[in-house]
Design a protein around this motif. Structure first.
Motif, PDB file in Angstrom:
ATOM      1  N   GLU A  24       5.647 -18.238  14.544  1.00 48.11           N
ATOM      2  CA  GLU A  24       4.820 -19.424  14.496  1.00 48.11           C
ATOM      3  C   GLU A  24       5.576 -20.567  13.843  1.00 48.11           C
ATOM      4  O   GLU A  24       6.459 -20.361  13.026  1.00 48.11           O
ATOM      5  N   ASN A  25       5.187 -21.785  14.231  1.00 46.30           N
ATOM      6  CA  ASN A  25       5.779 -22.964  13.626  1.00 46.30           C
ATOM      7  C   ASN A  25       5.253 -23.126  12.200  1.00 46.30           C
ATOM      8  O   ASN A  25       4.149 -22.712  11.886  1.00 46.30           O
ATOM      9  N   GLU A  26       6.073 -23.736  11.362  1.00 46.38           N
ATOM     10  CA  GLU A  26       5.699 -23.984   9.981  1.00 46.38           C
ATOM     11  C   GLU A  26       4.684 -25.124   9.911  1.00 46.38           C
ATOM     12  O   GLU A  26       4.717 -26.030  10.733  1.00 46.38           O
ATOM     13  N   LEU A  27       3.793 -25.079   8.919  1.00 44.52           N
ATOM     14  CA  LEU A  27       2.922 -26.218   8.641  1.00 44.52           C
ATOM     15  C   LEU A  27       3.714 -27.152   7.755  1.00 44.52           C
ATOM     16  O   LEU A  27       4.141 -26.776   6.653  1.00 44.52           O
ATOM     17  N   ILE A  28       3.949 -28.353   8.242  1.00 48.70           N
ATOM     18  CA  ILE A  28       4.701 -29.344   7.492  1.00 48.70           C
ATOM     19  C   ILE A  28       3.804 -30.564   7.322  1.00 48.70           C
ATOM     20  O   ILE A  28       3.405 -31.179   8.307  1.00 48.70           O
ATOM     21  N   THR A  29       3.485 -30.865   6.082  1.00 44.90           N
ATOM     22  CA  THR A  29       2.583 -31.979   5.802  1.00 44.90           C
ATOM     23  C   THR A  29       3.317 -33.231   5.339  1.00 44.90           C
ATOM     24  O   THR A  29       2.753 -34.318   5.370  1.00 44.90           O
ATOM     25  N   ASN A  86       8.392 -25.839  -0.389  1.00 48.25           N
ATOM     26  CA  ASN A  86       9.532 -26.599   0.115  1.00 48.25           C
ATOM     27  C   ASN A  86      10.026 -25.924   1.397  1.00 48.25           C
ATOM     28  O   ASN A  86      10.732 -24.919   1.342  1.00 48.25           O
ATOM     29  N   ILE A  87       9.654 -26.480   2.526  1.00 46.94           N
ATOM     30  CA  ILE A  87      10.031 -25.928   3.833  1.00 46.94           C
ATOM     31  C   ILE A  87      11.523 -26.129   4.107  1.00 46.94           C
ATOM     32  O   ILE A  87      12.124 -25.396   4.881  1.00 46.94           O
ATOM     33  N   THR A  88      12.140 -27.102   3.421  1.00 53.16           N
ATOM     34  CA  THR A  88      13.580 -27.345   3.602  1.00 53.16           C
ATOM     35  C   THR A  88      14.363 -26.073   3.314  1.00 53.16           C
ATOM     36  O   THR A  88      15.312 -25.745   4.039  1.00 53.16           O
ATOM     37  N   ASP A  89      13.949 -25.334   2.276  1.00 58.47           N
ATOM     38  CA  ASP A  89      14.625 -24.084   1.936  1.00 58.47           C
ATOM     39  C   ASP A  89      14.492 -23.061   3.062  1.00 58.47           C
ATOM     40  O   ASP A  89      15.446 -22.353   3.388  1.00 58.47           O
ATOM     41  N   GLU A  90      13.309 -22.984   3.675  1.00 60.16           N
ATOM     42  CA  GLU A  90      13.099 -22.060   4.795  1.00 60.16           C
ATOM     43  C   GLU A  90      13.958 -22.453   5.999  1.00 60.16           C
ATOM     44  O   GLU A  90      14.485 -21.595   6.699  1.00 60.16           O
ATOM     45  N   ILE A  91      14.068 -23.759   6.232  1.00 62.64           N
ATOM     46  CA  ILE A  91      14.891 -24.244   7.346  1.00 62.64           C
ATOM     47  C   ILE A  91      16.348 -23.840   7.114  1.00 62.64           C
ATOM     48  O   ILE A  91      17.021 -23.361   8.029  1.00 62.64           O
TER      49      ILE A  91
END
Length: 177
Positions: A24-29, A86-91
């Motif tokens: 699934e795509n990440e939720l990015i707010t 922090n989604i940047t870390d997941e990316i």
């Protein structure tokens, strides 16, 4: 007769192909774009704290000086969680499954150059340089975070924006002055 039926059932079961579920795509707010030139950082953001639907997002207009080269870094967050994720870390952890793509309209306003690569040598887009050209003007800067996970164990990221789906697709107004 029972042996024939058993053979058909076993054969049919063994011929099924395994299909991995799509990630699934990440939720990015929140998306933050940090343009740095000469020690001065200009930050422009997209914020949609409640995600799709609900309240309208806020979107900064990007205003940059002409004939400058900016170091550009991007940050992605899910602020619907506490603490903020922090989604940047997941990316970065799954860099071989993500690509940030930039489309500037009109293209005469500037150009983006990638400076980060994944383990396969493909661009990521979290870091790079954004060079404004000598012409002042305004337009749009589309920022897309493409999620390009493997499909059935095969790498789908190929250096283009075609495979995958959008985690983020934002059209920023941009002015070069």
């Amino acid at each position: 007769m029972k042996k024939i039926l058993l053979v058909v059932v076993v054969f049919a079961w063994s011929c099924k192909t395994s299909v991995e579920p799509l990630e699934e795509n990440e939720l990015i707010t929140t998306v933050k774009m940090n343009f740095e030139n000469g020690g001065v950082v200009k930050t422009f953001s997209f914020k949609d704290p409640d995600g799709d639907g609900g309240a309208s997002p806020t979107l900064d207009k990007i205003v940059l000086d002409k004939s400058k080269t900016y170091n550009l870094t991007l940050e992605f967050f899910d602020e619907s969680k506490s603490p903020v994720l922090n989604i940047t870390d997941e990316i970065l952890d799954a860099a071989d499954e993500h690509l940030v793509a930039f489309t500037l309209t009109p293209s005469t306003l500037g150009k983006y150059t990638y400076s980060d690569k994944d383990k396969n040598g493909f661009n990521i887009g979290l870091k790079g340089t954004f060079e404004t050209l000598a012409t002042a003007g305004s337009g749009k800067l589309k920022v897309q975070l493409r999620h390009q996970p493997p499909i059935n164990g095969m790498i789908s990221k190929n250096g283009t924006i075609t495979p995958g789906s959008d985690d983020v697709n934002i059209d920023f107004d941009i002015e070069i002055k």
